[in-house]
Write an enzyme that holds these catalytic residues in place. Sequence first.
Site, PDB file in Angstrom:
ATOM      1  N   GLN A  23      33.098  43.072  43.069  1.00  0.00           N
ATOM      2  CA  GLN A  23      34.258  42.191  43.192  1.00  0.00           C
ATOM      3  C   GLN A  23      35.455  42.820  42.486  1.00  0.00           C
ATOM      4  O   GLN A  23      35.777  42.486  41.352  1.00  0.00           O
ATOM      5  CB  GLN A  23      33.933  40.825  42.571  1.00  0.00           C
ATOM      6  CG  GLN A  23      35.066  39.853  42.620  1.00  0.00           C
ATOM      7  CD  GLN A  23      34.793  38.694  43.519  1.00  0.00           C
ATOM      8  OE1 GLN A  23      33.661  38.316  43.724  1.00  0.00           O
ATOM      9  NE2 GLN A  23      35.836  38.107  44.049  1.00  0.00           N
ATOM     10  N   PHE A  24      36.130  43.748  43.175  1.00  0.00           N
ATOM     11  CA  PHE A  24      37.255  44.439  42.560  1.00  0.00           C
ATOM     12  C   PHE A  24      38.389  43.493  42.204  1.00  0.00           C
ATOM     13  O   PHE A  24      39.187  43.770  41.306  1.00  0.00           O
ATOM     14  CB  PHE A  24      37.748  45.587  43.449  1.00  0.00           C
ATOM     15  CG  PHE A  24      38.677  45.158  44.552  1.00  0.00           C
ATOM     16  CD1 PHE A  24      40.051  45.220  44.374  1.00  0.00           C
ATOM     17  CD2 PHE A  24      38.181  44.689  45.757  1.00  0.00           C
ATOM     18  CE1 PHE A  24      40.913  44.831  45.384  1.00  0.00           C
ATOM     19  CE2 PHE A  24      39.026  44.294  46.773  1.00  0.00           C
ATOM     20  CZ  PHE A  24      40.405  44.371  46.586  1.00  0.00           C
ATOM     21  N   THR A  25      38.452  42.328  42.841  1.00  0.00           N
ATOM     22  CA  THR A  25      39.540  41.398  42.565  1.00  0.00           C
ATOM     23  C   THR A  25      39.490  40.811  41.161  1.00  0.00           C
ATOM     24  O   THR A  25      40.457  40.188  40.726  1.00  0.00           O
ATOM     25  CB  THR A  25      39.566  40.253  43.603  1.00  0.00           C
ATOM     26  OG1 THR A  25      38.332  39.547  43.547  1.00  0.00           O
ATOM     27  CG2 THR A  25      39.802  40.798  45.007  1.00  0.00           C
TER      28      THR A  25
END
Length: 151
Positions: free
Chosen positions: A81-83
């Site tokens: 989950q790069f966000t």
Amino acid sequence: MRVIVQRVKYSQVTVNGNIVGKIGRGLNLLVGVANTDTEAELDWMARKCLELRLFPADENNGGRWEKSVQEIGGELLVISQFTLYGDCRKGRRPSFDKSAAPESAKNLYDRFVDKLRQSGLKVETGEFGAMMQVSIENDGPVTLLLERDAS
């Protein structure tokens, strides 16, 4: 490194309508990798996720959290989950300057998953870089943010 830890009764992730990972009782881990993360952050985070006492000793009364996911023989669903490194302080669009580049992030994410698998627990994953739909039945609800910056 940032990880959203969710205690779950059930969790699954689908890609293009196909289930790619599915667990029962355990932890759903949403994993964000920073551009400064090293092996030290991976080691610390894996150990913390496996040893954090988030489960009651007695399932029936939901009392004091005395057991880790390892101690209950739980399962792990690990989703990139790069966000989690989205910075929304300025403007109307998040900045992802602190997120690791995709190739580096995938390598670190894969190594993190490998460290969790060394526990012997069932570890399922999403698909790195894919658009995923995550379904959870949060138990509690219990949701925590773990963060470890490179020293």
